[in-house]
Design a protein around this motif. Sequence first.
Motif: not given
Length: 516
Positions: A157-158, A195-196, A191-192, A198
Amino acid sequence: MEVTIGNTCSEAGGSYQWQIFLRASDPSLVRSVGYVLHPTFAERRGQLAWNSGAGEFSSGYFSGWGTFAVPMTIALSDGRSVVLNHTLSFDAAETSSTHAIECVRERPMDIDTSAPHNPENDLPAERTKVLALLKRAPKASPQTETFMAGRLFQDGSVEQPRVAWKSHEKPRADHGGPEWLTATEYRDAPDTAALKASALGNLLRLSKHTVVYSGAGISVAAGIGQAARGSGTGNLGVDAQPTYTHYALGRLAAIGMVHEWIQQNHDGLPQKAGFPQESINEIHGSWFDPSNPVVLYSGQLKGDCFPWMRRAAGKADLVLVLGTSLSGLNADQVAVKPAERSINGESLGTVIINLQQTPHDGLATLRVFDKSDTVFERVLRGFGVTDLPMQPFLFSPANRVPVPYDARGKRSDTVKTWLDLSPGAAVRITEGHNIQGAGQPAYLHIGAKAPVTHRGVTRPPGKGFGKVVSRDDTLCAFNVQIDGVVMLLGTWWLDAAQRGGPATLPVVNVAPELLS
């Protein structure tokens, strides 16, 4: 929402009995309140309990005479965490301060505030879910899409990281590696990266025992050079200042989210940033510890460092790997063993934060390609920390302090002595030092059995005696002359000694004065 944090106190003989509390204008927005006490307390970390009668979150009662800062981590209903600090005071029956916190309400207005939600009830279930996911995620191979994301993201998903600096050579000239491994540097897309970050914050929250394992790459931003190939360079040394990463890890240690640091570097930057000396293992030696000089490749590690490193590798639930190529050093087991346990669902594993790939990327729970400063800025922002001071920690200005150590420099429950590091004070290196084992030519006469010649100067065997020459607060160090050569001692050792942190001090006075 307004929150008030503070403590109550009452005299109890020659000491005080005290309690810490948090009061919120809307308790339904508070999921939990964690706190961390001074390292001298046997049970340092805990949670405030909801007291419906008093309308507050409060701790049990503690006793003691010393005051110190108590960080409180407030988990909010909108998923964020905010860290506030309260300094204990025994000057009044109650001392407090009030703070404004923004929080987005996610619960109905008619929620029963007599029993606020406690995330501690959710953590075991959430942790079990992550462990199960990791158990289902085998070691990734370089050919898989998720190899550069980590085993948490098996669903692909990344987005893949982008090349930021190209190289066809190995990360280090003195080490080999798999055929696919080069010194090429990568960066995650914004964005990745978010996400990482988080995901990393969540792992820190779930971890039972987090260990940092760092290499030279973490200090490149401070201007210190590295052995590995890469785009970063530097020529600073003992005068270097901590980076955002060092300060961030110091803050995470203060709120109980980082517990140990296995440090390959020698630069003292973690301590300058406030990380406690007793929680850092300078496995390869230090510029600021006369008892543990930088160890040559042909040398031997200090006697207590290697067992400590192995214990950390066995105990760690989560390891943060920062700025190291993981190119085969013995200490790399700190990163590898917890990662291997995660495949069996026994730990949260290893997070690797590095611009370059490493031989062990396939084992990583989370693989982050970004500068560590940027990563930890995002992580702390997720915890509500936006006011991280970027200045060296303020250490005690006193040169002579009472410490709970005996004449040999061993921590004691029954004896206190004065540690005097005033200019001219006579000092000696304590037993168990690694001056001979480190193999540094300039110091080899200390503890030698015969005269030693270095750069044309022959020195007789030294017994490790000397004196304090001066204090240099720009370096956060004392200049200490031992058997004719000058060595540095970090000023933070005084603070660590006062709180009884390290098991053994690196230096003591030749004739220490007992505290009456």
